[in-house]
Motif scaffolding. Structure first.
Motif, PDB file in Angstrom:
ATOM      1  N   UNK A   1       1.231  -1.312  -0.096  1.00  0.00           N
ATOM      2  CA  UNK A   1      -0.075   0.087   0.209  1.00  0.00           C
ATOM      3  C   UNK A   1       0.598   1.300   0.109  1.00  0.00           C
ATOM      4  N   UNK A   2       1.751   1.245   0.537  1.00  0.00           N
ATOM      5  CA  UNK A   2       3.089   2.128   0.659  1.00  0.00           C
ATOM      6  C   UNK A   2       3.999   2.623  -0.622  1.00  0.00           C
ATOM      7  N   UNK A   3       3.766   1.628  -0.986  1.00  0.00           N
ATOM      8  CA  UNK A   3       5.244   1.686  -1.745  1.00  0.00           C
ATOM      9  C   UNK A   3       5.223   2.823  -2.788  1.00  0.00           C
ATOM     10  N   UNK A   4       4.056   3.279  -3.463  1.00  0.00           N
ATOM     11  CA  UNK A   4       4.938   4.385  -3.865  1.00  0.00           C
ATOM     12  C   UNK A   4       4.856   5.771  -3.344  1.00  0.00           C
ATOM     13  N   UNK A   5       4.063   5.499  -1.781  1.00  0.00           N
ATOM     14  CA  UNK A   5       4.556   7.475  -1.402  1.00  0.00           C
ATOM     15  C   UNK A   5       5.938   7.101  -1.091  1.00  0.00           C
ATOM     16  N   UNK A   6       6.227   5.425  -0.349  1.00  0.00           N
ATOM     17  CA  UNK A   6       7.628   5.619  -0.015  1.00  0.00           C
ATOM     18  C   UNK A   6       8.596   6.893  -1.905  1.00  0.00           C
ATOM     19  N   UNK A   7       8.285   5.898  -2.247  1.00  0.00           N
ATOM     20  CA  UNK A   7       8.979   5.821  -3.545  1.00  0.00           C
ATOM     21  C   UNK A   7       9.116   7.245  -4.276  1.00  0.00           C
TER      22      UNK A   7
END
Length: 244
Positions: free
Chosen positions: A105-111
């Motif tokens: 769920x947080x992959x894009x936000x972390x990127x």
């Protein structure tokens, strides 16, 4: 005194329900945003494939569509797990699965915020007696806090393994962000205490839980949560939960 004590307990229950709804709303909002991003990827590559007749371009478009579709399935699976498959009661729980679902769920936000995430999940880690939903909310809160502590990017490590303390499992969330001042550290689990002035540019200020509520959840699991932090070096939260 009895009536007052009962009223306090009822207020605490109502607060926990409100916090749970806020955390679930944050999770759903994050998942919806991620799903919309995936959907736009699928639409754009579908249009690319339709506009171009050559096999190479179409193969590339189909590959990207398949990749995005698989990611969409993971996101949907995570939300369905929250809604149906995980009980609020304590039961044998695979924390590795919860870590992987949450990071999807947080992959894009972390990127987006240039956060490099490293996971160290020992496959021999025992299951714990836990509510998967509640532990995921705690994990989501700590991961977002860590991301916010690194506004210029950084390194985030999530480590899961059996504890050196017999009969327990350790889940560690470590960042190399701004750190917490020594004078503030003893208060971070106090109710209503916050080091944040409000939501950041992503619109997030946590998940509606707060560290006091995170500690309450861990305590209810007969576990422990501790923090180590140095200004300019980073912060590490360790959640220790009993094995099944």
């Amino acid at each position: 005194m009895g009536d007052d004590s009962q009223a306090v307990q009822q207020l605490k229950m109502q607060l926990r329900r409100s916090q749970s709804m806020a955390a679930l709303g944050e999770l759903t909002s994050t998942a919806t945003h991620e799903f919309n991003n995936v959907l736009m990827t699928i639409i754009n590559y579908a249009r690319l494939g339709i506009r171009n007749q050559d096999a190479a371009t179409r193969d590339k478009a189909l590959g990207k569509i398949l990749e995005a579709s698989e990611r969409a399935a993971k996101i949907t699976g995570t939300i369905l797990a929250q809604a149906r498959n995980r009980s609020e009661s304590l039961e044998p729980t695979d924390l590795g699965e919860i870590v992987r679902d949450t990071l999807v769920l947080l992959e894009r936000e972390m990127n987006k915020y240039r956060i490099n995430v490293a996971t160290e999940i020992d496959p021999a880690t025992s299951k714990v007696n836990a509510s998967g939903n509640q532990i995921q909310r705690v994990l989501l809160n700590l991961l977002i806090n860590a991301r916010q502590a690194m506004p210029d990017g950084g390194e985030l490590t999530v480590r899961l393994r059996n504890s050196e303390e017999t009969g327990f499992v350790d889940l560690v969330i470590r960042d190399n962000g701004s750190g917490i001042p020594a004078e503030t550290l003893p208060r971070i689990f106090d109710p209503f205490f916050s080091t944040k002035s409000g939501p950041d540019d992503s619109g997030k200020g946590g998940t509606g839980l707060g560290l006091a509520a995170c500690k309450e959840i861990v305590d209810a699991h007969h576990g422990k949560i501790r923090v180590e932090s140095s200004v300019g070096v980073g912060t590490a939260f360790t959640i220790r939960l009993p094995q099944c």
